[in-house]
Scaffold this motif. Structure first.
Motif, mmCIF file in Angstrom:
data_model
loop_
_atom_site.group_PDB
_atom_site.id
_atom_site.type_symbol
_atom_site.label_atom_id
_atom_site.label_comp_id
_atom_site.label_asym_id
_atom_site.label_seq_id
_atom_site.Cartn_x
_atom_site.Cartn_y
_atom_site.Cartn_z
ATOM 1 N N GLN A 282 -1.855 9.268 27.325
ATOM 2 C CA GLN A 282 -0.641 8.521 27.670
ATOM 3 C C GLN A 282 -0.848 7.006 27.596
ATOM 4 O O GLN A 282 0.058 6.244 27.926
ATOM 5 C CB GLN A 282 -0.192 8.871 29.112
ATOM 6 C CG GLN A 282 -0.159 10.349 29.439
ATOM 7 C CD GLN A 282 0.695 11.136 28.454
ATOM 8 O OE1 GLN A 282 1.845 10.798 28.222
ATOM 9 N NE2 GLN A 282 0.129 12.191 27.881
ATOM 10 N N GLY A 283 -2.035 6.568 27.206
ATOM 11 C CA GLY A 283 -2.311 5.141 27.163
ATOM 12 C C GLY A 283 -2.660 4.560 28.517
ATOM 13 O O GLY A 283 -2.575 3.341 28.718
ATOM 14 N N ALA A 284 -3.044 5.399 29.465
ATOM 15 C CA ALA A 284 -3.383 4.950 30.816
ATOM 16 C C ALA A 284 -4.880 5.141 31.055
ATOM 17 O O ALA A 284 -5.607 5.636 30.194
ATOM 18 C CB ALA A 284 -2.574 5.718 31.858
ATOM 19 N N ARG A 285 -5.334 4.740 32.246
ATOM 20 C CA ARG A 285 -6.741 4.911 32.608
ATOM 21 C C ARG A 285 -6.831 5.451 34.028
ATOM 22 O O ARG A 285 -5.907 5.280 34.839
ATOM 23 C CB ARG A 285 -7.506 3.588 32.502
ATOM 24 C CG ARG A 285 -6.967 2.490 33.387
ATOM 25 C CD ARG A 285 -7.561 1.133 33.050
ATOM 26 N NE ARG A 285 -7.022 0.085 33.905
ATOM 27 C CZ ARG A 285 -7.566 -0.319 35.033
ATOM 28 N NH1 ARG A 285 -8.702 0.249 35.461
ATOM 29 N NH2 ARG A 285 -7.021 -1.265 35.762
ATOM 30 N N VAL A 286 -7.941 6.104 34.325
ATOM 31 C CA VAL A 286 -8.165 6.700 35.644
ATOM 32 C C VAL A 286 -9.212 5.859 36.373
ATOM 33 O O VAL A 286 -10.271 5.543 35.814
ATOM 34 C CB VAL A 286 -8.644 8.161 35.538
ATOM 35 C CG1 VAL A 286 -8.797 8.774 36.921
ATOM 36 C CG2 VAL A 286 -7.665 8.970 34.707
ATOM 37 N N VAL A 287 -8.906 5.529 37.627
ATOM 38 C CA VAL A 287 -9.806 4.716 38.444
ATOM 39 C C VAL A 287 -10.052 5.461 39.746
ATOM 40 O O VAL A 287 -9.109 5.922 40.402
ATOM 41 C CB VAL A 287 -9.206 3.331 38.742
ATOM 42 C CG1 VAL A 287 -10.168 2.511 39.596
ATOM 43 C CG2 VAL A 287 -8.886 2.604 37.445
ATOM 44 N N LEU A 288 -11.337 5.619 40.106
ATOM 45 C CA LEU A 288 -11.707 6.258 41.370
ATOM 46 C C LEU A 288 -12.190 5.196 42.342
ATOM 47 O O LEU A 288 -12.908 4.261 41.965
ATOM 48 C CB LEU A 288 -12.804 7.303 41.143
ATOM 49 C CG LEU A 288 -12.470 8.468 40.206
ATOM 50 C CD1 LEU A 288 -13.649 9.436 40.137
ATOM 51 C CD2 LEU A 288 -11.211 9.202 40.653
ATOM 52 N N GLY A 289 -11.794 5.344 43.595
ATOM 53 C CA GLY A 289 -12.206 4.401 44.622
ATOM 54 C C GLY A 289 -12.217 5.079 45.983
ATOM 55 O O GLY A 289 -12.201 6.312 46.094
ATOM 56 N N THR A 290 -12.259 4.290 47.017
ATOM 57 C CA THR A 290 -12.262 4.802 48.384
ATOM 58 C C THR A 290 -10.860 4.633 48.973
ATOM 59 O O THR A 290 -10.270 3.548 48.920
ATOM 60 C CB THR A 290 -13.274 4.039 49.238
ATOM 61 O OG1 THR A 290 -14.580 4.163 48.627
ATOM 62 C CG2 THR A 290 -13.331 4.605 50.648
ATOM 63 N N ALA A 291 -10.326 5.725 49.523
ATOM 64 C CA ALA A 291 -8.974 5.706 50.070
ATOM 65 C C ALA A 291 -8.976 5.120 51.479
ATOM 66 O O ALA A 291 -9.992 5.175 52.193
ATOM 67 C CB ALA A 291 -8.408 7.124 50.097
ATOM 68 N N PRO A 292 -7.855 4.550 51.916
ATOM 69 C CA PRO A 292 -7.747 4.092 53.304
ATOM 70 C C PRO A 292 -7.961 5.210 54.321
ATOM 71 O O PRO A 292 -8.373 4.954 55.453
ATOM 72 C CB PRO A 292 -6.323 3.539 53.377
ATOM 73 C CG PRO A 292 -5.981 3.168 51.969
ATOM 74 C CD PRO A 292 -6.670 4.196 51.124
#
Length: 437
Positions: free
Chosen positions: A414-424
């Motif tokens: 879809q032309g997007a990217r996936v980013v993983l991080g720490t949730a609140p």
């Protein structure tokens, strides 16, 4: 004329035509230049002969014999001022004398059916005329001019041969590229040689090598995927076979019911694995993407509604936050599959609260976010979990390790990217972010 269809043949033909036109122009210019010089030289001889006879005062017997030589190209006549012919040499078959009233200097006459070039010089007592047939001098001038053109004519085929050889040498790197491309087998994706290529062709070969590199990467990924898929499918199919044998041997009653439940669970896992494999194949680069106008907010709400029964059975609070409308161009099936995998991963790894948000990012681009309060993923492992069949560290969690691989492939499509991080919430935050609007 098959050779004209080749680049070497076309270059040779064009350069040969250009060289031939240039050689003809040079030869023509040389021819006319030499003819003009020859005419000037013959005119000079006419003048010198006339002046020498004028200054001598008389024609000596030996000179008279030389002037009467049939091989001598000139006619000499000497007139008195009263118009009497004092001397005449006519070796050229001149049937009538030159006119007594001469035009001093150079003149052109037509006598006896021939054109003549005449130079006349006068003294106080006589007039000396020296004439030469124009046909004779034109013939001699043409011979001299042709002799000057002969080297050009002789050099032309030699230049053509050298030109053919030089073009072949210049195109030798291209020939090596063609030979390398023809000699490779169907699965050969090694880069073509680009050393020594002309500047006009090198970018094409480099672009083609880039394409071959991308194809090699895609083929390697495909082979790895097929090998991993075969390995992953072998395990559930073997388990199904064993459970089917246990079911066959089980006595009617609780034992048989338990065997049936295990068989049903194994079939569900196999079906889920096949579905994920198909979803991953559809999201692979190069797969046709059914891009269409969609509402990302509605898609998120619908996907969460479909997963809510699963969350309730697991005792997980599943929430969704989305605006009324969030328009987007994309593949709804791929996005729905990506969001479903993110939520299922959160449920599977022990989250008690999952929050799904469809919103606009800081610069107005669409953003799909999933937060949970589960164990999360350590930062050093967040890139590795996108690999196929890569499971987390929780050994007790069942799964194929394809969830996040499907999410990344669908996002890239879809032309997007996936980013993983720490949730609140303390767990994992996964975002599918589109480029800035």
């Amino acid at each position: 004329m098959k050779w004209l269809s080749t680049l070497r043949g076309r270059l040779f033909a064009l350069l040969a035509v250009l060289g031939a036109v240039t050689a003809l122009a040079v030869a023509g210019a040389t021819y006319f230049s030499v003819r003009a010089e020859a005419d000037a030289l013959f005119d000079y001889q006419l003048r010198q002969t006339a002046l020498s006879l004028r200054d001598q005062g008389r024609v000596a017997p030996d000179e008279a014999a030389a002037l009467n030589d049939p091989s001598f190209d000139y006619v000499v006549q000497i007139w008195s001022l009263q118009g009497l012919e004092l001397y005449s040499s006519r070796p050229q078959g001149l049937t009538e004398p030159l006119p007594a009233k001469a035009v001093l200097g150079y003149s052109d006459l037509r006598l006896g059916g021939q054109a003549w070039r005449v130079f006349s010089a006068a003294t106080p007592l006589r007039v000396v005329q020296v004439a030469q047939p124009l046909a004779v001098r034109q013939k001699l001038a043409a011979v001299a001019a042709l002799r000057s053109v002969v080297p050009v004519a002789v050099a032309l085929p030699l230049v053509a041969a050298a030109l053919w050889w030089l073009i072949g040498v210049s195109l030798a790197p291209l020939a090596r590229v063609v030979q390398a491309a023809q000699s490779g087998h169907a699965n050969a994706l090694a880069p073509l040689p680009s050393a020594g290529l002309p500047g006009e062709i090198a970018p094409l070969v480099e672009a083609f090598n880039g394409l071959l590199g991308r194809l090699a990467t895609a083929f390697d990924a495909q082979r790895s995927f097929v090998a991993d898929a075969a390995h992953e499918l072998r395990t559930p199919l073997t388990a199904l076979k064993l459970q089917l044998g246990l079911l066959r041997d089980a006595a009617p009653g609780p034992q048989q019911d338990e065997a049936i439940a295990r068989l049903r669970s194994g079939i569900d896992r196999a079906v889920r694995l096949v579905e994920q494999l198909l979803a991953l194949a559809r999201a692979e680069p190069g797969a046709a993407a059914a891009a269409q106008a969609l509402d990302l907010a509605a898609l998120a709400q619908q996907t969460v509604a479909d997963l809510r029964p699963l969350a309730e059975r697991a005792g997980v609070a599943l929430h969704v936050t989305a605006p009324d409308v969030l328009p987007l161009e994309g593949d709804p099936q791929a996005l729905r599959s990506a969001l479903r995998n993110l939520v299922e991963n959160a449920l599977k790894y022990g989250a008690r609260t999952v929050e799904v948000s469809a919103l606009r990012g800081p610069r107005g681009a669409p953003l799909l976010r999933v937060d949970d309060d589960g164990p999360g993923i350590p930062p050093e492992q967040r890139e590795r979990v996108f690999d196929r069949f890569q499971r987390g560290e929780h050994a007790g969690v069942e799964g194929s390790g394809l969830g996040l691989a499907i999410v990344r492939a669908a996002a890239r499509q879809q032309g997007a990217r996936v980013v993983l991080g720490t949730a609140p919430l303390g767990g994992l935050r996964a975002e599918i972010a589109w480029p800035d609007a």
